[in-house]
Design a protein around this motif. Sequence first.
Motif, short mmCIF file in Angstrom:
data_model
loop_
_atom_site.label_atom_id
_atom_site.label_comp_id
_atom_site.label_asym_id
_atom_site.label_seq_id
_atom_site.Cartn_x
_atom_site.Cartn_y
_atom_site.Cartn_z
N TYR B 16 20.77 32.49 -6.62
CA TYR B 16 20.45 32.38 -5.42
C TYR B 16 20.20 33.92 -4.76
O TYR B 16 18.90 33.85 -4.47
N ALA B 17 21.17 34.69 -5.08
CA ALA B 17 20.91 36.12 -4.71
C ALA B 17 19.72 36.82 -5.02
O ALA B 17 18.83 37.41 -4.60
N ARG B 18 19.58 36.79 -6.39
CA ARG B 18 18.50 37.28 -7.11
C ARG B 18 17.18 36.98 -6.76
O ARG B 18 16.10 37.65 -6.62
N ILE B 19 17.02 35.47 -6.57
CA ILE B 19 15.53 35.14 -6.31
C ILE B 19 15.32 35.34 -4.91
O ILE B 19 14.22 35.71 -4.33
N TRP B 20 16.52 35.29 -3.85
CA TRP B 20 16.69 35.72 -2.52
C TRP B 20 15.67 37.14 -2.43
O TRP B 20 14.90 37.36 -1.73
N SER B 21 16.25 37.97 -3.04
CA SER B 21 15.96 39.32 -3.15
C SER B 21 14.53 39.44 -3.48
O SER B 21 13.60 40.29 -3.11
N ALA B 22 14.18 38.76 -4.56
CA ALA B 22 12.84 38.85 -5.19
C ALA B 22 11.89 38.44 -3.99
O ALA B 22 10.87 38.92 -3.99
N ILE B 23 12.12 37.56 -3.43
CA ILE B 23 11.22 36.93 -2.29
C ILE B 23 11.17 37.72 -1.16
O ILE B 23 10.21 38.28 -1.12
N ALA B 24 12.29 38.43 -0.92
CA ALA B 24 12.36 39.32 0.22
C ALA B 24 11.46 40.66 0.03
O ALA B 24 11.00 41.35 0.94
N GLU B 25 11.54 40.73 -1.32
CA GLU B 25 11.06 42.08 -1.40
C GLU B 25 9.56 41.93 -2.09
O GLU B 25 8.93 42.78 -2.84
N ARG B 26 9.01 40.86 -1.93
CA ARG B 26 7.69 40.46 -2.07
C ARG B 26 7.43 40.43 -3.36
O ARG B 26 6.19 40.69 -3.80
N LYS B 27 8.44 40.45 -4.58
CA LYS B 27 8.10 40.30 -6.00
C LYS B 27 7.70 38.95 -6.37
O LYS B 27 6.62 38.71 -7.10
N LEU B 28 8.20 37.79 -5.62
CA LEU B 28 7.91 36.70 -6.03
C LEU B 28 7.15 36.39 -4.61
O LEU B 28 7.50 36.25 -3.49
N ARG B 29 5.91 36.04 -4.80
CA ARG B 29 4.96 35.78 -3.62
C ARG B 29 5.14 34.20 -3.39
O ARG B 29 5.28 33.49 -4.12
N VAL B 45 21.45 30.86 -18.24
CA VAL B 45 22.47 29.75 -17.97
C VAL B 45 21.70 28.36 -18.21
O VAL B 45 20.39 28.37 -18.57
N SER B 46 22.28 27.47 -17.93
CA SER B 46 21.93 26.08 -18.11
C SER B 46 20.88 25.70 -16.94
O SER B 46 21.08 26.09 -15.76
N ARG B 47 20.03 24.58 -17.17
CA ARG B 47 19.13 24.23 -16.20
C ARG B 47 20.07 23.89 -14.86
O ARG B 47 19.46 24.06 -13.85
N ALA B 48 21.12 23.25 -15.09
CA ALA B 48 21.83 22.39 -14.10
C ALA B 48 22.29 23.65 -12.98
O ALA B 48 22.17 23.14 -11.80
N ARG B 49 22.75 24.89 -13.64
CA ARG B 49 22.79 25.77 -12.52
C ARG B 49 21.52 26.05 -11.67
O ARG B 49 21.85 26.33 -10.52
N VAL B 50 20.65 26.38 -12.46
CA VAL B 50 19.36 26.55 -11.75
C VAL B 50 19.03 25.71 -10.67
O VAL B 50 18.74 25.92 -9.60
N ARG B 51 19.27 24.30 -10.96
CA ARG B 51 18.79 23.39 -10.04
C ARG B 51 19.79 23.51 -8.91
O ARG B 51 19.17 23.31 -7.77
N GLN B 52 21.17 23.86 -8.73
CA GLN B 52 21.85 24.04 -7.90
C GLN B 52 21.25 25.25 -6.74
O GLN B 52 21.23 25.01 -5.69
N ALA B 53 20.82 26.25 -7.61
CA ALA B 53 20.43 27.43 -6.88
C ALA B 53 19.25 27.05 -6.25
O ALA B 53 19.02 27.32 -4.92
N LEU B 54 18.37 26.30 -6.74
CA LEU B 54 17.03 25.94 -6.24
C LEU B 54 17.34 24.90 -4.84
O LEU B 54 16.63 25.13 -3.81
N ALA B 55 18.25 24.03 -5.14
CA ALA B 55 18.53 23.22 -4.02
C ALA B 55 19.05 23.85 -2.60
O ALA B 55 18.68 23.59 -1.54
N ALA B 56 19.89 24.94 -3.07
CA ALA B 56 20.26 25.96 -1.98
C ALA B 56 19.34 26.58 -1.23
O ALA B 56 19.23 26.74 0.00
N LEU B 57 18.39 27.14 -1.89
CA LEU B 57 17.16 27.93 -1.62
C LEU B 57 16.41 26.87 -0.66
O LEU B 57 15.75 27.47 0.25
N GLU B 58 16.16 25.71 -1.04
CA GLU B 58 15.40 24.86 -0.39
C GLU B 58 16.06 24.51 1.05
O GLU B 58 15.24 24.72 1.78
N ARG B 59 17.15 24.33 0.89
CA ARG B 59 17.77 24.13 2.44
C ARG B 59 17.84 25.02 3.20
O ARG B 59 18.07 25.13 4.58
#
Lengths: 228, 228
Positions: B16-29, B45-59
């Motif tokens: 979550y934090a890594r993606i968050w930073s990437a978005i905030a730093e405009r690396k992920l547009r 990691v497994s997809r399950a973990r990614v899904r949880q992180a994405l769900a958290a990022l969505e909310r």
Amino acid sequence: MNDMPSDKTLPQDIIYARIWSAIAERKLRPGTRLKEEQLAELFSVSRARVRQALAALERDGLVTIFRNRGAFVAEPSIEEARDVFFARRMIEARLVERLSAAPSQQAIDRLRQHLNAEKAAHLAQDRKAIIHLSGEFHLLIAELAGSRYLWQVLRDLISRTSLITAVYQSHSDTSCGPDEHAQIVEAIARGDAARANHLMDHHLEHIETALDLTDENERSTDLKDILT
Amino acid sequence: MNDMPSDKTLPQDIIYARIWSAIAERKLRPGTRLKEEQLAELFSVSRARVRQALAALERDGLVTIFRNRGAFVAEPSIEEARDVFFARRMIEARLVERLSAAPSQQAIDRLRQHLNAEKAAHLAQDRKAIIHLSGEFHLLIAELAGSRYLWQVLRDLISRTSLITAVYQSHSDTSCGPDEHAQIVEAIARGDAARANHLMDHHLEHIETALDLTDENERSTDLKDILT
DNA sequence: CACAACAAAATTGTAGACAAAATTGGTGAC
DNA sequence: GTCACCAATTTTGTCTACAATTTTGTTGTG
């Protein structure tokens, strides 16, 4: 988080709704353990769905999930209860103020239409409908005030309020009649922002003071505190 | 939702934090597709973990998940951006007001301590730290104002603000120096609720007006709109 | 030549199986 | 008899394989 128009009833949303209703109707008491497999069997779905529903219930403050220990129906503390009402008074008072500043005829019509539904529910003494419509009224104001974000926040706050009401409901029937709602709508229709603000603030204060938020009413879940 | 003290860094929180930073730093547009398997491989990691992180990022409003179609970096519309600032101005103005009413010495100390950290970051021109500390300042006020719930709401709003800033940042460097923060702290320390309220409102207004929230700047994701 | 229907590939959603953690019950020593 | 420690059971957390859905590429027909 779901958007405003959410008609598609996903399977996990049904589980969410069922548990939500059970908590709001005090069938599931605070502190009750919610075992995943038990729920999965009950709803005839896999545990994965149950986990999603429980996660959603947690972020709406209705259940608490302890790591590696399971999910329990949340037990809002008095402090949390007061905090929820503080947030609601702050947000909703400003929302009616904003709505009163430029109320469209369409908005007023929808509000009056809603009041009629509430009156009908009260006449029919349909307790479930009354609770539901009372929450809807507040959400409707957020929607008409034009803030999608605060609408979502308010939806969350109303969920929490339902749980708080279930826990700290005093014996006196907190009828919370539609009269106060009607007065607020009138003030909005007149464009009297100050009065609408005032009325909403007092309305929420009334709801809060109708509860037993006294220290002695705090049921500590910690057995150490209880038995000393 | 995580509570205030959240030190245990769960593996999905790291994602979550890594993606968050990437978005905030405009690396992920905004609009970038986030394939689950791709991320799973990237973080080992497994997809399950990614899904949880994405769900958290969505909310938290940073990504949008379309059913059966995947996750994308959210593209906040101008309307949503203005809505976020409306909510922030409403909530934060009232929070500083409340804090100013009875500011403890400890609260003032922590605020001043934070201002020093901000000054240091500005002197070092550490852009990442500046952004982080700027958000922390606003969260600190919510914490000191004593509303745990609004602290959580504000945390969410600040996440969204970061994304909005990343999208609609104007060319002029929105330095948002610590001067305005310092003035707010001074007003709080003096117990001048009205001025603190006023300053916070203007502070947020400045941040908002520093953005390019003009219609022509709206990048529609719908190709139909773009090519007509 | 364009459009529509169909088939194949890719991607997400779900379920079931396995591993880790915590609680509970029992046993032994002091 | 009481306390501490250890084992067994229960419950949650995670991973891998399969099914459903969407998208893309192809082919046939008007």
